[in-house]
Every structure is written in C-alpha cells, then in structure tokens.
Design a protein around this motif. Structure first.
Motif, PDB file in Angstrom:
ATOM      1  N   LEU A 272       2.708 -10.796   7.294  1.00  0.00           N
ATOM      2  CA  LEU A 272       3.689  -9.871   6.727  1.00  0.00           C
ATOM      3  C   LEU A 272       3.917  -8.818   7.809  1.00  0.00           C
ATOM      4  O   LEU A 272       2.968  -8.181   8.275  1.00  0.00           O
ATOM      5  N   VAL A 273       5.171  -8.678   8.215  1.00  0.00           N
ATOM      6  CA  VAL A 273       5.488  -7.917   9.428  1.00  0.00           C
ATOM      7  C   VAL A 273       6.447  -6.795   9.089  1.00  0.00           C
ATOM      8  O   VAL A 273       7.527  -7.033   8.543  1.00  0.00           O
ATOM      9  N   GLY A 274       6.074  -5.571   9.418  1.00  0.00           N
ATOM     10  CA  GLY A 274       6.954  -4.435   9.172  1.00  0.00           C
ATOM     11  C   GLY A 274       7.836  -4.159  10.375  1.00  0.00           C
ATOM     12  O   GLY A 274       8.854  -4.811  10.592  1.00  0.00           O
ATOM     13  N   GLY A 275       7.430  -3.189  11.192  1.00  0.00           N
ATOM     14  CA  GLY A 275       8.253  -2.708  12.303  1.00  0.00           C
ATOM     15  C   GLY A 275       8.822  -3.811  13.183  1.00  0.00           C
ATOM     16  O   GLY A 275      10.006  -3.773  13.549  1.00  0.00           O
TER      17      GLY A 275
ATOM     18  N   GLY B 285      -0.153  -5.860   9.331  1.00  0.00           N
ATOM     19  CA  GLY B 285      -0.600  -4.610   9.940  1.00  0.00           C
ATOM     20  C   GLY B 285      -0.500  -4.705  11.440  1.00  0.00           C
ATOM     21  O   GLY B 285      -1.347  -5.312  12.086  1.00  0.00           O
ATOM     22  N   SER B 286       0.617  -4.131  11.989  1.00  0.00           N
ATOM     23  CA  SER B 286       0.805  -4.053  13.446  1.00  0.00           C
ATOM     24  C   SER B 286       0.840  -5.421  14.133  1.00  0.00           C
ATOM     25  O   SER B 286       0.408  -5.564  15.279  1.00  0.00           O
ATOM     26  N   VAL B 287       1.356  -6.439  13.426  1.00  0.00           N
ATOM     27  CA  VAL B 287       1.549  -7.740  14.085  1.00  0.00           C
ATOM     28  C   VAL B 287       2.749  -7.625  15.020  1.00  0.00           C
ATOM     29  O   VAL B 287       3.801  -7.096  14.652  1.00  0.00           O
TER      30      VAL B 287
ATOM     31  N   TRP C  96      -4.954   1.171   7.269  1.00  0.00           N
ATOM     32  CA  TRP C  96      -5.077   1.854   8.562  1.00  0.00           C
ATOM     33  C   TRP C  96      -4.450   1.057   9.714  1.00  0.00           C
ATOM     34  O   TRP C  96      -4.328   1.590  10.819  1.00  0.00           O
ATOM     35  N   ALA C  97      -4.056  -0.178   9.447  1.00  0.00           N
ATOM     36  CA  ALA C  97      -3.432  -0.988  10.500  1.00  0.00           C
ATOM     37  C   ALA C  97      -1.908  -1.007  10.375  1.00  0.00           C
ATOM     38  O   ALA C  97      -1.215  -1.482  11.271  1.00  0.00           O
ATOM     39  N   ILE C  98      -1.382  -0.488   9.273  1.00  0.00           N
ATOM     40  CA  ILE C  98       0.058  -0.566   9.041  1.00  0.00           C
ATOM     41  C   ILE C  98       0.777   0.508   9.847  1.00  0.00           C
ATOM     42  O   ILE C  98       0.528   1.706   9.675  1.00  0.00           O
ATOM     43  N   GLY C  99       1.615   0.039  10.763  1.00  0.00           N
ATOM     44  CA  GLY C  99       2.439   0.954  11.549  1.00  0.00           C
ATOM     45  C   GLY C  99       1.670   1.801  12.549  1.00  0.00           C
ATOM     46  O   GLY C  99       2.213   2.760  13.087  1.00  0.00           O
ATOM     47  N   THR C 100       0.413   1.458  12.806  1.00  0.00           N
ATOM     48  CA  THR C 100      -0.418   2.303  13.682  1.00  0.00           C
ATOM     49  C   THR C 100      -0.696   1.678  15.040  1.00  0.00           C
ATOM     50  O   THR C 100      -1.155   2.369  15.946  1.00  0.00           O
TER      51      THR C 100
ATOM     52  N   TYR D  64      -3.117  -9.634   3.062  1.00  0.00           N
ATOM     53  CA  TYR D  64      -4.176  -8.659   3.359  1.00  0.00           C
ATOM     54  C   TYR D  64      -3.639  -7.699   4.411  1.00  0.00           C
ATOM     55  O   TYR D  64      -3.366  -8.103   5.544  1.00  0.00           O
ATOM     56  N   GLU D  65      -3.449  -6.450   4.003  1.00  0.00           N
ATOM     57  CA  GLU D  65      -2.900  -5.443   4.902  1.00  0.00           C
ATOM     58  C   GLU D  65      -3.810  -4.214   4.901  1.00  0.00           C
ATOM     59  O   GLU D  65      -3.702  -3.367   3.988  1.00  0.00           O
ATOM     60  N   PRO D  66      -4.706  -4.110   5.883  1.00  0.00           N
ATOM     61  CA  PRO D  66      -5.518  -2.902   5.951  1.00  0.00           C
ATOM     62  C   PRO D  66      -4.590  -1.691   6.093  1.00  0.00           C
ATOM     63  O   PRO D  66      -3.721  -1.686   6.969  1.00  0.00           O
TER      64      PRO D  66
ATOM     65  N   SER E  20       0.828  -1.227   0.000  1.00  0.00           N
ATOM     66  CA  SER E  20       0.000   0.000   0.000  1.00  0.00           C
ATOM     67  C   SER E  20       0.852   1.261   0.000  1.00  0.00           C
ATOM     68  O   SER E  20       0.412   2.308  -0.504  1.00  0.00           O
ATOM     69  N   GLU E  21       2.076   1.179   0.561  1.00  0.00           N
ATOM     70  CA  GLU E  21       2.940   2.365   0.529  1.00  0.00           C
ATOM     71  C   GLU E  21       3.350   2.685  -0.910  1.00  0.00           C
ATOM     72  O   GLU E  21       3.505   3.847  -1.279  1.00  0.00           O
ATOM     73  N   ARG E  22       3.511   1.666  -1.734  1.00  0.00           N
ATOM     74  CA  ARG E  22       3.850   1.914  -3.145  1.00  0.00           C
ATOM     75  C   ARG E  22       2.597   2.298  -3.932  1.00  0.00           C
ATOM     76  O   ARG E  22       2.653   3.143  -4.815  1.00  0.00           O
TER      77      ARG E  22
HETATM   78  C1  PEP Z   1       3.886  -3.566   6.400  1.00  0.00           C
HETATM   79  O1  PEP Z   1       4.246  -2.446   6.083  1.00  0.00           O
HETATM   80  O2  PEP Z   1       3.850  -4.461   5.555  1.00  0.00           O
HETATM   81  C2  PEP Z   1       3.498  -3.808   7.792  1.00  0.00           C
HETATM   82  C3  PEP Z   1       2.754  -4.842   8.041  1.00  0.00           C
HETATM   83  O3  PEP Z   1       3.942  -2.903   8.728  1.00  0.00           O
HETATM   84  P1  PEP Z   1       3.749  -2.975  10.329  1.00  0.00           P
HETATM   85  O4  PEP Z   1       3.909  -4.415  10.759  1.00  0.00           O
HETATM   86  O5  PEP Z   1       4.802  -2.090  10.890  1.00  0.00           O
HETATM   87  O6  PEP Z   1       2.361  -2.490  10.600  1.00  0.00           O
END
Ligand code: PEP
Length: 248
Positions: free
Chosen positions: A230-233, A210-212, A169-173, A165-167, A97-99
C-alpha cells in the motif's frame, strides 16, 4: 506459503484534482503497453473515483479510502460503500491509521465498515499498525494482533480482501522496519486471519505500507508473507508508482 498474485495499491489520500488524472492515465497506458505481474489499484479522493474508473478501469482497479458503516441516511459529508461501488470502485481502504488517529476510528468501527463494504461488493483493505512508542516498547506484534482481532469481521469468510500492515511511524517518514520486523508482523497477521477465518484466512494478501519507494520495493515485496504494498506518496507520480509495480 505459496502466495497468489501480489496487489499493489496507491493511496492518494487528500491529493488530486481533475488535472492529476493525467498521472493515472500515464500509468494506465504503461500497464496496457506492458502488463503488470501484479494487480494494480489506485484509491483517489472520492471526487475522482468515477472519472478514474471510466478512464482506466480496465487496467487499474479503483478504490475508495473509507466508507460509512451505514448503507444510507442522515450522515452529512459521508460516503457509503454502495456509493463507492456505484461510482466504479472495486476496493476500499478501511481503518487507515490517519483515520484511526484523526477521526477516532476504533477496531469495532473498522469491523462495521468491513461488513458494509462486503455487503456492497467491495474488496476491503483492512489497515493495522503500531505507533513508534508501541514499537519501541516491544509491543508491535501484540498491538497488531489486537487490531486484527477487533477489525476483522466474519463477513470476510469466502470474500476477496486484503490486510495492510502499516507501521504508523513508517508512513510518510522515509523510515522502514527491517525485513525481519516486517516478516514477524506479517506472520502474526496471518495467524490472526487463520484463527478468525479458518482456511479462508490463508490466502488473502498481506500488504506492507509505509515509505515504499522504487528503491526499496523489490526487497520488501520479496520478503516472506508480503503479498503486495500500500503506497502513499510514491503513488502520486506514475513514474514512481510504476517503479514499485515493476519491482514485483
Ligand atoms: C499510506 O499512507 O498508506 C502510506 C503507505 O504512505 P507512504 O507510502 O507515503 O508512507
């Protein structure tokens, strides 16, 4: 439905210098000492793919975060799927979604990148997800189904791939949908996969992103139709990422 081995993938985004490979080395050592019940991947910035795959490629699958749809040419600053594979990547995140937001990537762009990734032998992770406004308007399932119809290419028939599936509004929040909301969208993603790919759409893992974190991973990973994360931070620190991997 019986799920195969779960897939846990870290997305480092635009984070990570050579010194940060220490985190991946620590993760690799921990997984070597006590193997994960899941497949584990890390998608670092393109500059670290080769070093990471040389260092931990036997325990962690390495991936890119994007690729160009064309195999080569006058596309200054871009990286092709074959270049990622040449550097040691096995996976590639597409349509994050960032792209989609920052680079204006459309579903058709994502589908073209999926074709390129498959042609280069990479396993695509196709990202979809609704914005907060779309969620609040009750449109989440409709939006994700539309993204799936446009982003999933016939090239995925018979290929290894995943959907995330990455909402948005849940990414990094720190915000997370309810398990019921996650399951409802994952069911819609599965239906879209089967509609498009037939039986080949039945087994691909559908990741939640999203914020896992270690503290919420177990309940998310055990929800119906959740085939991984899928895990970001939380993928940037070996200890946090391991906490998620061990929750499988
Ligand atoms: C992401 O950007 O793919 C992601 C899931 O980020 P975060 O885990 O930080 O919400």
């Amino acid at each position: 439905m019986k799920q195969s081995v779960k897939l846990i993938v870290g997305n480092w985004k635009m984070n990570g210098l050579g010194a940060d490979l220490a985190e991946a080395l620590a993760l690799g050592a921990a997984l070597q000492a006590s193997p994960a019940r899941a497949r584990v991947g890390v998608c670092p910035p393109a500059t670290l793919i080769e070093r990471l795959s040389r260092a931990v490629g036997n325990t962690i699958e390495v991936g890119g975060q994007d690729c160009h749809a064309e195999p080569a040419g006058a596309f200054t600053g871009s990286v092709s799927a074959a270049m990622l594979a040449d550097a040691g990547a096995k996976l590639v995140i597409l349509g994050h979604s960032e792209r989609r937001a920052a680079c204006g990537e459309t579903d058709a762009d994502v589908a073209a990148k999926v074709d390129a990734a498959v042609a280069a032998g990479l396993e695509p992770i196709v990202c979809v997800g609704e914005t907060l406004a779309q969620r609040e308007a009750g449109e989440a399932v409709e939006v994700v189904s539309r993204q799936m119809a446009g982003s999933v290419s016939d090239a995925l028939k018979g290929q290894a791939f995943a959907v995330a599936y990455e909402p948005v509004w849940a990414i990094g929040t720190g915000l997370i949908p309810t398990l019921e909301q996650i399951e409802a969208v994952h069911r819609a993603v599965r239906a879209a996969l089967i509609a498009r790919l037939g039986d080949d759409g039945r087994t691909a893992p559908i990741l939640y992103g999203g914020s896992v974190k270690p503290s919420n991973a177990a309940e998310i990973l055990h929800a119906a139709e959740v085939g991984g994360a899928l895990v970001g931070g939380a993928s940037l620190k070996a200890e946090d990422f391991l906490g998620i991997i061990r929750a499988v």
